[in-house]
Design a protein around this motif. Sequence first.
Motif, PDB file in Angstrom:
ATOM      1  N   LEU A 122       0.819  -1.207   0.000  1.00  0.00           N
ATOM      2  CA  LEU A 122       0.000   0.000   0.000  1.00  0.00           C
ATOM      3  C   LEU A 122       0.855   1.261   0.000  1.00  0.00           C
ATOM      4  CD1 LEU A 122      -2.824  -1.056   2.490  1.00  0.00           C
ATOM      5  CD2 LEU A 122      -3.026  -0.775   0.010  1.00  0.00           C
ATOM      6  N   TYR A 123       1.867   1.323   0.874  1.00  0.00           N
ATOM      7  CA  TYR A 123       2.720   2.515   0.904  1.00  0.00           C
ATOM      8  C   TYR A 123       3.500   2.652  -0.403  1.00  0.00           C
ATOM      9  CZ  TYR A 123       1.735   3.412   5.825  1.00  0.00           C
ATOM     10  OH  TYR A 123       1.116   3.721   7.006  1.00  0.00           O
ATOM     11  N   TRP A 124       3.928   1.543  -0.962  1.00  0.00           N
ATOM     12  CA  TRP A 124       4.605   1.577  -2.258  1.00  0.00           C
ATOM     13  C   TRP A 124       3.662   2.101  -3.335  1.00  0.00           C
ATOM     14  CZ3 TRP A 124       3.389  -1.799  -6.483  1.00  0.00           C
ATOM     15  CH2 TRP A 124       4.248  -1.668  -7.579  1.00  0.00           C
ATOM     16  N   SER A 125       2.411   1.643  -3.311  1.00  0.00           N
ATOM     17  CA  SER A 125       1.417   2.109  -4.278  1.00  0.00           C
ATOM     18  C   SER A 125       1.190   3.611  -4.143  1.00  0.00           C
ATOM     19  CB  SER A 125       0.085   1.374  -4.073  1.00  0.00           C
ATOM     20  OG  SER A 125       0.178   0.009  -4.385  1.00  0.00           O
ATOM     21  N   PHE A 126       1.034   4.084  -2.896  1.00  0.00           N
ATOM     22  CA  PHE A 126       0.790   5.510  -2.688  1.00  0.00           C
ATOM     23  C   PHE A 126       1.969   6.352  -3.180  1.00  0.00           C
ATOM     24  CE2 PHE A 126      -1.848   4.184   1.252  1.00  0.00           C
ATOM     25  CZ  PHE A 126      -2.843   3.692   0.422  1.00  0.00           C
ATOM     26  N   ALA A 127       3.173   5.852  -2.936  1.00  0.00           N
ATOM     27  CA  ALA A 127       4.362   6.583  -3.383  1.00  0.00           C
ATOM     28  C   ALA A 127       4.420   6.639  -4.910  1.00  0.00           C
ATOM     29  CB  ALA A 127       5.625   5.932  -2.827  1.00  0.00           C
ATOM     30  N   GLN A 128       4.022   5.534  -5.575  1.00  0.00           N
ATOM     31  CA  GLN A 128       4.032   5.511  -7.038  1.00  0.00           C
ATOM     32  C   GLN A 128       3.053   6.518  -7.615  1.00  0.00           C
ATOM     33  OE1 GLN A 128       6.201   3.323  -8.800  1.00  0.00           O
ATOM     34  NE2 GLN A 128       6.933   3.107  -6.702  1.00  0.00           N
ATOM     35  N   ASP A 129       1.970   6.776  -6.895  1.00  0.00           N
ATOM     36  CA  ASP A 129       0.862   7.574  -7.419  1.00  0.00           C
ATOM     37  C   ASP A 129       0.901   9.027  -6.949  1.00  0.00           C
ATOM     38  OD1 ASP A 129      -1.404   7.468  -9.096  1.00  0.00           O
ATOM     39  OD2 ASP A 129      -2.736   7.468  -7.363  1.00  0.00           O
ATOM     40  N   GLU A 130       1.926   9.397  -6.176  1.00  0.00           N
ATOM     41  CA  GLU A 130       1.968  10.721  -5.548  1.00  0.00           C
ATOM     42  C   GLU A 130       2.783  11.709  -6.376  1.00  0.00           C
ATOM     43  OE1 GLU A 130       0.910  13.525  -3.777  1.00  0.00           O
ATOM     44  OE2 GLU A 130       0.359  11.821  -2.475  1.00  0.00           O
ATOM     45  N   ASP A 131       2.162  12.847  -6.712  1.00  0.00           N
ATOM     46  CA  ASP A 131       2.840  13.888  -7.483  1.00  0.00           C
ATOM     47  C   ASP A 131       3.555  14.896  -6.593  1.00  0.00           C
ATOM     48  OD1 ASP A 131       1.942  12.849  -9.914  1.00  0.00           O
ATOM     49  OD2 ASP A 131       0.044  13.951  -9.783  1.00  0.00           O
ATOM     50  N   ASP A 132       3.047  15.110  -5.397  1.00  0.00           N
ATOM     51  CA  ASP A 132       3.626  16.084  -4.479  1.00  0.00           C
ATOM     52  C   ASP A 132       4.861  15.455  -3.816  1.00  0.00           C
ATOM     53  OD1 ASP A 132       4.248  17.644  -2.146  1.00  0.00           O
ATOM     54  OD2 ASP A 132       2.231  18.500  -2.221  1.00  0.00           O
ATOM     55  N   ARG A 133       6.033  15.976  -4.086  1.00  0.00           N
ATOM     56  CA  ARG A 133       7.273  15.393  -3.587  1.00  0.00           C
ATOM     57  C   ARG A 133       7.310  15.341  -2.066  1.00  0.00           C
ATOM     58  NH1 ARG A 133      10.385  11.394  -4.074  1.00  0.00           N
ATOM     59  NH2 ARG A 133      12.271  11.636  -2.803  1.00  0.00           N
ATOM     60  N   ARG A 134       6.768  16.366  -1.400  1.00  0.00           N
ATOM     61  CA  ARG A 134       6.773  16.410   0.063  1.00  0.00           C
ATOM     62  C   ARG A 134       5.947  15.254   0.631  1.00  0.00           C
ATOM     63  NH1 ARG A 134       3.322  18.780   3.797  1.00  0.00           N
ATOM     64  NH2 ARG A 134       2.026  19.469   2.054  1.00  0.00           N
ATOM     65  N   ILE A 135       4.778  15.021   0.042  1.00  0.00           N
ATOM     66  CA  ILE A 135       3.922  13.919   0.505  1.00  0.00           C
ATOM     67  C   ILE A 135       4.525  12.579   0.104  1.00  0.00           C
ATOM     68  CG2 ILE A 135       1.608  12.941   0.448  1.00  0.00           C
ATOM     69  CD1 ILE A 135       1.819  15.676   1.792  1.00  0.00           C
ATOM     70  N   LEU A 143       7.040   3.386   3.996  1.00  0.00           N
ATOM     71  CA  LEU A 143       7.404   2.162   3.286  1.00  0.00           C
ATOM     72  C   LEU A 143       8.682   1.571   3.873  1.00  0.00           C
ATOM     73  CD1 LEU A 143       7.257   0.080   1.032  1.00  0.00           C
ATOM     74  CD2 LEU A 143       8.335   1.761  -0.505  1.00  0.00           C
ATOM     75  N   ALA A 144       9.668   2.417   4.132  1.00  0.00           N
ATOM     76  CA  ALA A 144      10.934   1.931   4.697  1.00  0.00           C
ATOM     77  C   ALA A 144      10.715   1.268   6.056  1.00  0.00           C
ATOM     78  CB  ALA A 144      11.925   3.086   4.821  1.00  0.00           C
ATOM     79  N   MET A 145       9.859   1.864   6.872  1.00  0.00           N
ATOM     80  CA  MET A 145       9.580   1.281   8.188  1.00  0.00           C
ATOM     81  C   MET A 145       8.835  -0.049   8.051  1.00  0.00           C
ATOM     82  SD  MET A 145       8.693   4.546  10.655  1.00  0.00           S
ATOM     83  CE  MET A 145       7.448   5.312   9.606  1.00  0.00           C
ATOM     84  N   GLU A 146       7.903  -0.126   7.099  1.00  0.00           N
ATOM     85  CA  GLU A 146       7.150  -1.366   6.913  1.00  0.00           C
ATOM     86  C   GLU A 146       8.031  -2.483   6.351  1.00  0.00           C
ATOM     87  OE1 GLU A 146       4.359  -2.067   8.079  1.00  0.00           O
ATOM     88  OE2 GLU A 146       3.849  -0.046   8.735  1.00  0.00           O
ATOM     89  N   ILE A 147       9.009  -2.128   5.528  1.00  0.00           N
ATOM     90  CA  ILE A 147       9.946  -3.137   5.020  1.00  0.00           C
ATOM     91  C   ILE A 147      10.699  -3.780   6.177  1.00  0.00           C
ATOM     92  CG2 ILE A 147      12.083  -3.460   3.718  1.00  0.00           C
ATOM     93  CD1 ILE A 147      10.992  -1.422   1.688  1.00  0.00           C
ATOM     94  N   GLU A 148      11.126  -2.964   7.149  1.00  0.00           N
ATOM     95  CA  GLU A 148      11.810  -3.512   8.319  1.00  0.00           C
ATOM     96  C   GLU A 148      10.887  -4.408   9.133  1.00  0.00           C
ATOM     97  OE1 GLU A 148      15.060  -3.366   9.049  1.00  0.00           O
ATOM     98  OE2 GLU A 148      15.160  -2.455   7.060  1.00  0.00           O
ATOM     99  N   GLN A 149       9.622  -4.013   9.258  1.00  0.00           N
ATOM    100  CA  GLN A 149       8.673  -4.848   9.990  1.00  0.00           C
ATOM    101  C   GLN A 149       8.413  -6.155   9.236  1.00  0.00           C
ATOM    102  OE1 GLN A 149       5.180  -2.747  11.373  1.00  0.00           O
ATOM    103  NE2 GLN A 149       6.359  -0.913  11.805  1.00  0.00           N
ATOM    104  N   LEU A 150       8.408  -6.103   7.910  1.00  0.00           N
ATOM    105  CA  LEU A 150       8.251  -7.321   7.113  1.00  0.00           C
ATOM    106  C   LEU A 150       9.441  -8.251   7.342  1.00  0.00           C
ATOM    107  CD1 LEU A 150       6.846  -9.046   4.977  1.00  0.00           C
ATOM    108  CD2 LEU A 150       7.975  -7.648   3.210  1.00  0.00           C
ATOM    109  N   LYS A 151      10.640  -7.694   7.439  1.00  0.00           N
ATOM    110  CA  LYS A 151      11.831  -8.511   7.705  1.00  0.00           C
ATOM    111  C   LYS A 151      11.710  -9.233   9.044  1.00  0.00           C
ATOM    112  CE  LYS A 151      15.126  -5.681   5.070  1.00  0.00           C
ATOM    113  NZ  LYS A 151      16.322  -4.783   5.175  1.00  0.00           N
ATOM    114  N   LYS A 178      -4.247   2.660  -7.258  1.00  0.00           N
ATOM    115  CA  LYS A 178      -4.195   4.059  -7.671  1.00  0.00           C
ATOM    116  C   LYS A 178      -5.370   4.830  -7.093  1.00  0.00           C
ATOM    117  CE  LYS A 178      -2.869   5.142 -11.831  1.00  0.00           C
ATOM    118  NZ  LYS A 178      -1.514   5.643 -11.490  1.00  0.00           N
ATOM    119  N   PHE A 179      -5.128   6.084  -6.767  1.00  0.00           N
ATOM    120  CA  PHE A 179      -6.211   6.971  -6.370  1.00  0.00           C
ATOM    121  C   PHE A 179      -6.946   7.427  -7.629  1.00  0.00           C
ATOM    122  CE2 PHE A 179      -3.358   7.647  -2.659  1.00  0.00           C
ATOM    123  CZ  PHE A 179      -4.267   7.317  -1.669  1.00  0.00           C
TER     124      PHE A 179
END
Length: 264
Positions: A122-135, A143-151, A178-179
């Motif tokens: 989900l976080y990967w999807s949101f990042a792919q679909d986000e135009d605002d660099r800050r968001i 996503l980085a935090m969830e990757i660690e939790q997946l590990k 996608k939104f």
Amino acid sequence: MYELTQGKKAQAIVDYLTEVMPGRPTAHHHRHPADNIRKHYDKHTVDPLSRMHAITITAAEQQTMTYYMNVGPEFVEPIARSLYLEIAMVEEEHVTQYESMIDPAESWLEQLVHHEYNECYLYWSFAQDEDDRRIKQLWELNLAMEIEQLKVAADLLRRYDGREPEQILPAEMPQPTKFQPNKEFIREVIAEQVDVTTFGTGFVAEWPDRYIKHMATVNAGGAPSEQVIEENALRNGREYRNMTEGPYPVERYAHEKVREEVAR
């Protein structure tokens, strides 16, 4: 309720991204407990994206139920407390329905790995679909935090289930979520499914007797949701709606309640 208790408009919050209009009347949401369970997927054959959809919608409904159950008692107005309790009951039924779609044969550690993988997706999807660099950076941070939790979840699966995560996870990420605009989609669902309910594990268009009897029992004394609509119409002269895409898609709910109709 927002207009009735605070005199404010919901479109100021949703920013016209979605319409504010009736869906299925809340009084019609309550199903007999025997009709709240769906058939679960088979963990060996399920499409990975279908599994993630089940996990996502279960989490969304759980969060919604928790919100209404926890926030409702904070209201001073009895009508608001009643409305939130009514919706919380509905959301509890929804949690039961969606959670039942998950294969009970999955071990807790399997479910943990799938849960963490789904959050990464989900976080990967949101990042792919986000135009605002800050968001986008916020999505990437999560996503980085969830990757660690997946590990961590994968390590637990290896240690206690004796399996590698590759044995249960898809080889590659499915297509990203996608939104997209929702107004037309919601109108189509309302038009096609407003009367659909369940019987056993399936869906039916005609209301079973036990569904009708259960609704009568749960709604005895009146439904708070209907009371809110009527009281707001009495105070403001009309039912509150904000529709930008044309007339309401179901004729019998197309006419707004106004002060004179409510008074009669």
